[in-house]
Design an enzyme around this catalytic site. Structure first.
Site, PDB file in Angstrom:
ATOM      1  N   THR A 105       1.413  -4.619   4.121  1.00 41.18           N
ATOM      2  CA  THR A 105       1.199  -5.023   5.516  1.00 41.18           C
ATOM      3  C   THR A 105       0.548  -6.395   5.648  1.00 41.18           C
ATOM      4  OG1 THR A 105      -0.954  -3.909   5.604  1.00 41.18           O
ATOM      5  CG2 THR A 105       0.963  -2.637   6.303  1.00 41.18           C
TER       6      THR A 105
ATOM      7  N   THR B 112       0.825  -1.218   0.000  1.00 40.74           N
ATOM      8  CA  THR B 112       0.000   0.000   0.000  1.00 40.74           C
ATOM      9  C   THR B 112       0.852   1.258   0.000  1.00 40.74           C
ATOM     10  OG1 THR B 112      -1.844  -1.051   1.125  1.00 40.74           O
ATOM     11  CG2 THR B 112      -1.658   1.310   1.402  1.00 40.74           C
TER      12      THR B 112
HETATM   13  N1  ASP Z   1      -2.829  -5.268   0.303  1.00 39.68           N
HETATM   14  C1  ASP Z   1      -1.739  -4.452   0.773  1.00 39.68           C
HETATM   15  C2  ASP Z   1      -0.480  -5.284   0.782  1.00 39.68           C
HETATM   16  O1  ASP Z   1      -0.309  -6.073   1.680  1.00 39.68           O
HETATM   17  C3  ASP Z   1      -2.042  -3.919   2.133  1.00 39.68           C
HETATM   18  C4  ASP Z   1      -0.997  -3.005   2.722  1.00 39.68           C
HETATM   19  O2  ASP Z   1       0.123  -2.875   2.273  1.00 39.68           O
HETATM   20  O3  ASP Z   1      -1.341  -2.326   3.729  1.00 39.68           O
HETATM   21  O4  ASP Z   1       0.329  -5.173  -0.080  1.00 39.68           O
END
Ligand code: ASP
Length: 329
Positions: A86, A13
């Site tokens: 995340t 993200t």
């Molecule tokens: N879907 C994203 C990922 O894990 C979520 C994030 O980065 O917060 O790449």
């Protein structure tokens, strides 16, 4: 003299942009750094754009790629910051903790719940905090820096899907706080004179989360396709009556079985109830105790290729790495 930090970008993200198909990583490592000019004032940074993936698509081959990138650049840098999605960051942090052991240099994963280009975002502070920690001197080994907290790589879990406070340290305190650019460190992780790098993982590891009424067919299905199986049971641990025999048998056939709990905090204690005691008394069945599922799964992937016997595998499983396990029989 300024520290030299290698910034390894993998997507997530933090690096995402709005597209017609939803958020997708598109911002480069250089682009991320441009959004936080204070980082270049703090240290000398070199960028490596390793991947540009949503972390849903990150798996063992990418963990090996990250470990390789760090190994190849280990001598040339004082520390490493990885930007990462995340969703699976806790798995990557645990996997890297096993693939790179005893590192005196910090290996920090970070990311964000909101992209760096948004007006309200945690990206900039998380990125800056990570570089501050990487330069701070007393950070060793693999860790996650997120929302002002520093969490050991083997102890992290994503516990909030939306709020900035995305990660918790499970069954172990977080080791430091970062506030207004200052690090307050409570625990200094151990390290060795020379780090040990590993370059193999066995992906035939599965996880079964029990539901009431789970039958042996599900267990046998996974067992057939796996060299090791983590079973997340209920409470302090145990199995419904019908599943015991299949588990003891699979262990005798050479499968590594780890009994764990789906309760997030305080871990397992299989010996307490009649539903778990026979499993705890079987020397071929292992127990996760206070380990996270992320750590148990990736530890099995790491130890399978280097253990020739179940006894060796058990020994390695119970030997603490990056403070991943406190209580072990
Ligand atoms: N879907 C994203 C990922 O894990 C979520 C994030 O980065 O917060 O790449």
């Amino acid at each position: 003299m300024k520290k030299r930090i290698l910034f390894i970008a993998t997507g997530g993200t933090i690096a995402s942009e709005v597209t017609e198909l939803g958020l997708k990583p598109g911002i480069s490592a250089e682009g991320l750094l441009r959004a936080v000019p204070a980082i270049r004032e703090l240290c000398d940074v070199e960028c490596l754009q390793l991947y540009s993936l949503d972390s849903t698509d990150i798996g063992p081959e990418h963990w090996l790629g990250m470990a390789r990138a760090i190994r190849e650049n280990y001598e040339g840098f004082d520390g490493f910051v990885l930007s990462h999605g995340t969703d699976t960051m806790a798995y990557s942090a645990a996997a890297l903790s096993y693939l790179i052991q005893g590192s005196a240099k910090p290996i920090i994963l970070t990311g964000a719940q909101k992209p760096i280009g948004f007006d309200t975002t945690d990206s900039r502070v998380n990125l800056l905090d990570s570089f501050i920690c990487a330069c701070s001197g007393d950070m060793h080994g693999v860790m996650i820096v997120f929302n002002g907290r520093v969490i050991l790589g083997t102890r992290a879990r994503k516990t909030h899907s939306k709020s900035f406070d995305a990660f918790s340290s499970i069954n172990y305190p977080h080791i430091a706080d970062v506030r207004d650019g200052r690090v307050t460190q409570y625990i200094v992780p151990g390290f060795e004179r020379k780090p040990r790098f590993f370059s193999e993982l066995d992906c035939r590891v599965s996880l079964l989360k029990l539901i009431p009424g789970a039958d042996t067919a599900q267990l046998l299905f996974l067992m057939e396709r796996s060299d090791a199986l983590v079973i997340e049971s209920f409470g302090v641990g145990g199995l419904p009556r019908g599943l015991h025999e299949a588990v003891h048998l699979a262990a005798r056939e050479g499968k590594l079985i780890v009994m764990s709990t789906q309760v997030q905090n305080e871990g397992s204690d299989l010996a307490v109830y009649g539903t778990g005691r026979p499993l705890s008394e079987d020397p071929l069945i292992l127990e996760a105790y206070d380990m996270t599922t992320e750590a148990a799964v990736t530890k099995l992937m790491w130890l399978l290729p280097i253990s020739r016997s179940q006894a060796k595998a058990a020994r390695l499983f119970y030997t603490p790495v990056n403070h991943d396990i406190l209580a072990a029989r």
